[in-house]
Design an enzyme around this catalytic site. Structure first.
Site, PDB file in Angstrom:
ATOM      1  N   ALA A 156       0.821  -1.217   0.000  1.00 47.17           N
ATOM      2  CA  ALA A 156       0.000   0.000   0.000  1.00 47.17           C
ATOM      3  C   ALA A 156       0.847   1.255   0.000  1.00 47.17           C
ATOM      4  CB  ALA A 156      -0.917  -0.005   1.222  1.00 47.17           C
ATOM      5  N   ARG A 191      -3.301   8.349 -10.486  1.00 47.63           N
ATOM      6  CA  ARG A 191      -4.494   8.556 -11.329  1.00 47.63           C
ATOM      7  C   ARG A 191      -5.762   8.895 -10.541  1.00 47.63           C
ATOM      8  NH1 ARG A 191      -4.339   3.369 -14.946  1.00 47.63           N
ATOM      9  NH2 ARG A 191      -2.815   2.692 -13.387  1.00 47.63           N
ATOM     10  N   THR A 212       7.079  -3.260  -6.728  1.00 52.30           N
ATOM     11  CA  THR A 212       6.353  -4.217  -5.881  1.00 52.30           C
ATOM     12  C   THR A 212       7.292  -5.246  -5.243  1.00 52.30           C
ATOM     13  OG1 THR A 212       5.832  -5.400  -7.936  1.00 52.30           O
ATOM     14  CG2 THR A 212       4.112  -3.996  -7.027  1.00 52.30           C
ATOM     15  N   GLU A 254       5.204  -7.674 -17.813  1.00 59.28           N
ATOM     16  CA  GLU A 254       4.423  -6.446 -17.676  1.00 59.28           C
ATOM     17  C   GLU A 254       3.987  -5.955 -19.050  1.00 59.28           C
ATOM     18  OE1 GLU A 254       3.512  -4.966 -14.524  1.00 59.28           O
ATOM     19  OE2 GLU A 254       3.984  -7.089 -14.383  1.00 59.28           O
ATOM     20  N   ASN A 275     -45.837  17.717  25.799  1.00 55.89           N
ATOM     21  CA  ASN A 275     -46.399  18.092  24.507  1.00 55.89           C
ATOM     22  C   ASN A 275     -45.766  19.395  24.034  1.00 55.89           C
ATOM     23  OD1 ASN A 275     -48.621  17.614  22.429  1.00 55.89           O
ATOM     24  ND2 ASN A 275     -48.875  19.757  22.988  1.00 55.89           N
ATOM     25  N   TYR A 310     -29.116  29.694  22.509  1.00 63.66           N
ATOM     26  CA  TYR A 310     -27.852  30.402  22.270  1.00 63.66           C
ATOM     27  C   TYR A 310     -28.062  31.894  22.472  1.00 63.66           C
ATOM     28  CZ  TYR A 310     -23.557  31.672  19.754  1.00 63.66           C
ATOM     29  OH  TYR A 310     -22.322  32.172  19.409  1.00 63.66           O
ATOM     30  N   SER A 328     -48.649  26.490  21.252  1.00 69.52           N
ATOM     31  CA  SER A 328     -47.988  26.749  19.966  1.00 69.52           C
ATOM     32  C   SER A 328     -47.120  27.992  20.061  1.00 69.52           C
ATOM     33  CB  SER A 328     -49.036  26.963  18.870  1.00 69.52           C
ATOM     34  OG  SER A 328     -49.770  25.775  18.698  1.00 69.52           O
TER      35      SER A 328
HETATM   36  C1  UD1 Z   1       1.026  -4.828 -10.864  1.00 67.62           C
HETATM   37  C2  UD1 Z   1       1.738  -6.049 -11.443  1.00 67.62           C
HETATM   38  C3  UD1 Z   1       1.032  -6.507 -12.707  1.00 67.62           C
HETATM   39  C4  UD1 Z   1      -0.398  -6.829 -12.371  1.00 67.62           C
HETATM   40  C5  UD1 Z   1      -1.069  -5.607 -11.746  1.00 67.62           C
HETATM   41  C6  UD1 Z   1      -2.442  -5.956 -11.259  1.00 67.62           C
HETATM   42  C7  UD1 Z   1       4.075  -5.773 -10.828  1.00 67.62           C
HETATM   43  C8  UD1 Z   1       5.410  -5.390 -11.286  1.00 67.62           C
HETATM   44  N1  UD1 Z   1       3.104  -5.707 -11.731  1.00 67.62           N
HETATM   45  O1  UD1 Z   1       1.167  -3.768 -11.786  1.00 67.62           O
HETATM   46  O2  UD1 Z   1       1.649  -7.656 -13.250  1.00 67.62           O
HETATM   47  O3  UD1 Z   1      -1.081  -7.210 -13.534  1.00 67.62           O
HETATM   48  O4  UD1 Z   1      -0.334  -5.140 -10.591  1.00 67.62           O
HETATM   49  O5  UD1 Z   1      -3.061  -4.803 -10.790  1.00 67.62           O
HETATM   50  O6  UD1 Z   1       3.912  -6.128  -9.663  1.00 67.62           O
HETATM   51  N2  UD1 Z   1       3.270  -0.640  -4.509  1.00 67.62           N
HETATM   52  C9  UD1 Z   1       4.077  -0.455  -3.423  1.00 67.62           C
HETATM   53  N3  UD1 Z   1       5.346  -0.014  -3.621  1.00 67.62           N
HETATM   54  C10 UD1 Z   1       5.860   0.219  -4.845  1.00 67.62           C
HETATM   55  C11 UD1 Z   1       5.023   0.002  -5.962  1.00 67.62           C
HETATM   56  C12 UD1 Z   1       3.736  -0.442  -5.762  1.00 67.62           C
HETATM   57  O7  UD1 Z   1       3.657  -0.645  -2.277  1.00 67.62           O
HETATM   58  O8  UD1 Z   1       7.018   0.607  -4.946  1.00 67.62           O
HETATM   59  C13 UD1 Z   1       1.895  -1.120  -4.290  1.00 67.62           C
HETATM   60  C14 UD1 Z   1       0.853  -0.135  -4.751  1.00 67.62           C
HETATM   61  O9  UD1 Z   1       0.425   0.696  -3.695  1.00 67.62           O
HETATM   62  C15 UD1 Z   1      -0.272  -1.046  -5.216  1.00 67.62           C
HETATM   63  C16 UD1 Z   1       0.428  -2.338  -5.625  1.00 67.62           C
HETATM   64  O10 UD1 Z   1       1.701  -2.281  -5.053  1.00 67.62           O
HETATM   65  O11 UD1 Z   1      -1.175  -1.362  -4.192  1.00 67.62           O
HETATM   66  C17 UD1 Z   1       0.513  -2.506  -7.115  1.00 67.62           C
HETATM   67  O12 UD1 Z   1       1.257  -1.453  -7.648  1.00 67.62           O
HETATM   68  P1  UD1 Z   1       0.884  -0.825  -9.064  1.00 67.62           P
HETATM   69  O13 UD1 Z   1       1.850   0.264  -9.344  1.00 67.62           O
HETATM   70  O14 UD1 Z   1      -0.547  -0.518  -9.116  1.00 67.62           O
HETATM   71  O15 UD1 Z   1       1.221  -2.054 -10.011  1.00 67.62           O
HETATM   72  P2  UD1 Z   1       0.703  -2.251 -11.477  1.00 67.62           P
HETATM   73  O16 UD1 Z   1       1.480  -1.393 -12.394  1.00 67.62           O
HETATM   74  O17 UD1 Z   1      -0.743  -2.156 -11.501  1.00 67.62           O
END
Ligand code: UD1
Ligand code: CA
Length: 453
Positions: A9, A15, A78, A158, A378, A388, A406
């Site tokens: 998270a 976006r 991720t 990806e 009533n 106030y 009333s």
């Molecule tokens: C990722 C997947 C993709 C998958 C897609 C599904 C990878 C590289 N790709 O891409 O294959 O189809 O999700 O939705 O994993 N986050 C972090 N730290 C970071 C980056 C992201 O905590 O440095 C968290 C984000 O908050 C999010 C989640 O990881 O909750 C996914 O990150 P996001 O950037 O949305 O990945 P996608 O590009 O959607």
């Protein structure tokens, strides 16, 4: 066999175009991240580890100590995000389930099936990952699942890195994985930075298969792995969640006349044989008893409503209604309003920070603020507490069986004794003893009683 969960998270959620971190946007009464955390809690053997980065203080405030926090100081992808969870989980769980925080529709049963697949496959040895996949026509930016001729999962690519042929693949990666814990921590350091400068968690699949460790997939219901990236997604997911919530209530014995126009937060409780008419918004920790009639057209926020109550065309916030009380049409209960049993509040009434005792009636056009009202009082049309004085809020006290004519104005602080009465149009500026009638402006009792003052 123990299971740990990691919820990613830390991302920006660009976006969403918002000051608020993406994962805190509300969805059917809970922040986005709460949905995934709640699902994680139901399958894990320990508190979920939430990886936080962007907006971390706000996320921590929201989730409190339900979860452990791993901090990702720099958002390097991720895979890098999962590395931050290692100190919490290495050696502590056989399986590590990794989830992305923006998938609120994922259901517990689906994760349970994934865990079951993992356990069944693990018996055959060399299992690195069990993952969900989906097949659908709209690839929505998902990574593609690459299989070999024998149908085994080989890699995830990806979208930006796909060859034209790979781009046509419709088996997609929703981003929900169950890792072999020991294998994960051993091999995570082998990730390399992508062209984008990120460590992709998805590259773990190829690392596994290149070592002849197995990766198995399970088809998930596509509608459950819906990723929230912008506010159109938020609205679409909200619709699905509301439908699920409404169906749960209906199966538990609540009549919902028109589910499509009924908006019930996940946190609301409703008793059996209560009917919810169209156009209702039931929010926060609202609890509604059995045999109530709610709606049409009500907004009820953080309220406790007893059995057999009726609420029509009204707005109720942080208020309480006891058994058999009713309000509406067009009533407003504000913070701290408490209607006792069998209270009747009719058209255009407002009550704030006040208690109305059992059987009290307030039929038309009244305001009661900062007051304590006894039983069977009533309040005729147009009664107003003038609470106030421009500087302070003052209290009004009406004892049992008070009868107000009333248009009585009660200039607080003021109190009326048991059975006291006022004539129509009275402006009451002084306390009235038990059983005494006052009238006029300012209100006075008949002469004989004044002499005894
Ligand atoms: C990722 C997947 C993709 C998958 C897609 C599904 C990878 C590289 N790709 O891409 O294959 O189809 O999700 O939705 O994993 N986050 C972090 N730290 C970071 C980056 C992201 O905590 O440095 C968290 C984000 O908050 C999010 C989640 O990881 O909750 C996914 O990150 P996001 O950037 O949305 O990945 P996608 O590009 O959607
Ligand atoms: Ca995403």
């Amino acid at each position: 066999m123990t299971t740990a969960t990691v919820v990613l998270a830390a991302g920006f959620g660009t976006r969403m175009k918002s000051q608020l971190p993406k994962v805190l946007h509300p969805l059917a009464g809970r922040p986005l991240v709460d949905w995934v955390v709640t699902t994680s809690e139901s399958i894990g053997d320990q508190r979920p580890v939430v990886v936080v980065g962007h907006g971390k203080e706000l996320v921590q405030n929201e989730l409190g100590d339900r979860v452990s926090y791993a901090e990702q100081a720099e958002l390097l992808g991720t895979g890098h995000a999962v590395m931050q969870a290692e100190p919490f989980l290495r050696g502590k769980a056989d399986q590590v389930v990794v989830l992305y925080s923006d998938m609120p529709l994922l259901q517990e049963e689906t994760l349970r099936s994934l865990l079951a697949l993992y356990r069944q496959q693990e018996a055959q040895g060399d299992l690195a990952i069990a993952m969900l996949t989906i097949t659908r026509d709209d690839p929505q930016g998902f990574g593609r699942v690459i299989r070999n001729d024998a149908g085994q999962i080989q890699a995830i690519v990806e979208e930006v890195d796909c060859t034209p042929a790979q781009r046509e693949i419709r088996e997609l990666n929703p981003g929900i994985y169950c890792f072999n814990g020991e294998w994960l921590w051993e091999n995570l350091p082998k990730l390399h930075k992508s062209a984008k400068g990120e460590f992709y968690l998805t590259d773990m699949v190829e690392i596994a298969t290149s070592q002849n460790w197995r990766v198995v997939g399970m088809q998930a219901p596509p509608e459950e792995v819906y990723g929230i990236n912008d506010r159109t997604h938020l609205a679409a997911a909200g619709k699905v969640l509301r439908q699920r919530i409404n169906e749960q209530h209906m199966r538990a014995g609540v009549t919902i006349v028109d589910p499509a126009s009924t908006y019930i937060d996940a946190t609301v409780r409703i008793g059996q044989d209560t009917t919810i008419y169209p156009g209702c918004h039931l929010q926060g920790n609202t609890a509604i008893g059995i045999d109530c009639e709610i709606g049409p057209n009500c907004q009820i926020v953080e309220c406790v409503i007893g059995d057999g109550c009726r609420v029509h065309h009204s707005v109720l916030e942080y208020a309480r209604m006891d058994r058999g009380s009713e309000i509406g049409p067009f009533g407003h209960l504000r913070k701290g309003a408490h209607l006792g049993e069998d209270v009747h509040m009719g058209n255009f009434g407002e009550v704030k920070n006040s208690y109305l005792g059992p059987g009290t009636k307030m039929g038309h056009f009244s305001y009661v603020g900062d007051a304590t009202v006894g039983r069977n009082v009533n309040l005729s049309a147009g009664v107003i507490t003038c609470n106030y004085d421009g500087e302070n809020k003052n209290h009004t006290e009406l004892a049992d069986d008070v009868f107000l004519g009333s248009d009585t104005l009660l200039v607080a602080p003021v109190s009326l004794g048991v059975g006291a009465r006022t004539g129509a149009g009275s402006v009451v500026t002084r306390d009235v003893p038990d059983g005494v009638l006052v009238y006029g402006v300012p209100a006075r009792a008949p002469r004989i009683q004044n002499e005894s003052d």
